[in-house]
Design an enzyme around this catalytic site. Sequence first.
Site: not given
Length: 379
Positions: A134, A140, A142-145, A190, A201
């Site tokens: 990634s 952070a 920013l929607g990494s998950s 999520e 997200d």
Amino acid sequence: MAATPSAFQTISVSAPSKVILFGEHAVVYGMTAVAASLGLRTRMKIRPHSSKIIVNFPDVELQEAWSPAQLMALFSHKPDYFDQVDHEYLDRIHDFLKVDRCNLKMASVICFLYLYSVIMDDVGVIPMEIRVESEIPIGAGLGSSAALSVCLASGLTGVLHQIQGNNSNIFNSKSTTVNRTVCKYAFLSEKILHGNPSGIDNSISTYGGIRSFKKGDLTPVDSKRKLRILLVNTNTFRNTKDLVLRVKEKRITYPEIIEPVLEAIDGISSRFLSAGSLEDDAEYYKTVQDLIEYNQSLLSSIGVSHPTLDDVCLTLRKVGLTGKLTGAGGGGFALALVPPSLPEKTLVQAVDLLEAKGYTCYQTDIGVHGYTIEMSKAW
């Protein structure tokens, strides 16, 4: 049962991260927020394996492997539904991995196993290897998950469609039905990670683009102009729950003050949505910059900024850019619009000034396309 290991071709998928442009904190009280997909993406590859199921997350130095027999025993307890998390089954996955719920490093593996068991149910346990990398900073805001969740959902659906030999499949027809299914599986992931997420997200990561969000409803925003931003990581940890609680307490104590501020933030979101009709490009970018400045001032007034965020905004102002926090605030990230007319040397100067202070900068487009998936020969 375990299926034939060579029954599918290698798959490459990717999904974007997301950024909140306007409406932070006001959205908690039923007002409008605006979110957009980011050019920073998570990428995943899935290929057949001769005998095992292997997951590899090099970004967090994590690799796990199991035999089909091990997973078949675990998956025998899986639920028959995927609209909600089965917490008893989730506990079984934790026990299987010998980890507790506080082990964030294993969260991606837990989501993989849960989604694998429900998506691949009709075809059994398929030996495979996945690798995930990634560009998105983890944790952070920013929607990494969500990007990971969309990669898992779409990638496993791609394996399923190949095994089943579907003529209409995720590779040749990203239909409304297919996209909705991917988004629902990603939303399930999520929920495993966050309990009660908004759905913003995973929706942004699935569909891409810019979307407004109000009281649970997501609406696509037609954007004719290319939008590019400078993202600045203050590298300061923030606690989202504490910040949301702080605003809640102030709203209870000073409703006649805080409520109008939240309504003004809602007005900023609405003004951004109407700004797209402006015909003059210069007027449009000037309007967006003004809205960014107003939004930051209002968020600061309710106590969710931070000295590092204030410093970033001040530094940006020195070179003619306007910044605001994005997400919960209290640290985390700030953003600034990069108008097409901005000289490259000015942008370089801004990045140099910010990085000299220990901040991390990313230049990226927003409103980019959602997830991608294709069959690939390369690993």
